[in-house]
Scaffold this active site. Structure first.
Site, short mmCIF file in Angstrom:
data_model
loop_
_atom_site.label_atom_id
_atom_site.label_comp_id
_atom_site.label_asym_id
_atom_site.label_seq_id
_atom_site.Cartn_x
_atom_site.Cartn_y
_atom_site.Cartn_z
CB CYS A 21 38.49 -6.46 -39.39
SG CYS A 21 40.06 -7.32 -39.46
CB CYS B 267 41.20 -5.00 -37.33
SG CYS B 267 41.36 -5.24 -39.12
#
Length: 105
Positions: A28, A31
């Site tokens: 991600c 993230c």
């Protein structure tokens, strides 16, 4: 930030203390953007335990908790969900801190 090891640990932590679960995944990009700011946030909100939950490893838990976008945050205190910051959007340090500040205490 400690990493979640089991669903049982999730339940135990959620039921016993002030905890913020950060749902994330290695792939991600949003993230990874917030990874460098998380130590500052953890230090500022030291009355919480922060736990990283790998979305891919705990997909059933994500489904159960309606976590369909990452990074996302769930705040718990003594078994009660105090708040959630759940979306697919990139999150800023200010947004994360505002979310934590507004959790019920």
């Amino acid at each position: 930030m400690e990493k979640l090891q089991s669903v049982q640990q999730f339940t135990q932590l959620a039921n016993s203390e002030n905890v913020i679960f950060m749902f994330t995944a290695g792939w991600c990009p949003d993230c990874r953007v917030i990874d460098p700011i998380m130590p500052d946030i953890e230090e500022k909100f030291s009355d919480y335990t922060f736990v990283s939950v790998d979305r891919d490893e705990f997909i059933d838990l994500c489904i159960e908790k309606d976590i369909y976008g990452i990074p996302s945050f769930l705040g718990f205190r003594e078994g009660d969900e105090q708040g959630r910051f759940v979306s697919r959007d990139r999150k800023t340090q200010e947004e994360i801190e505002s979310f934590i500040s507004n959790l019920s205490k």
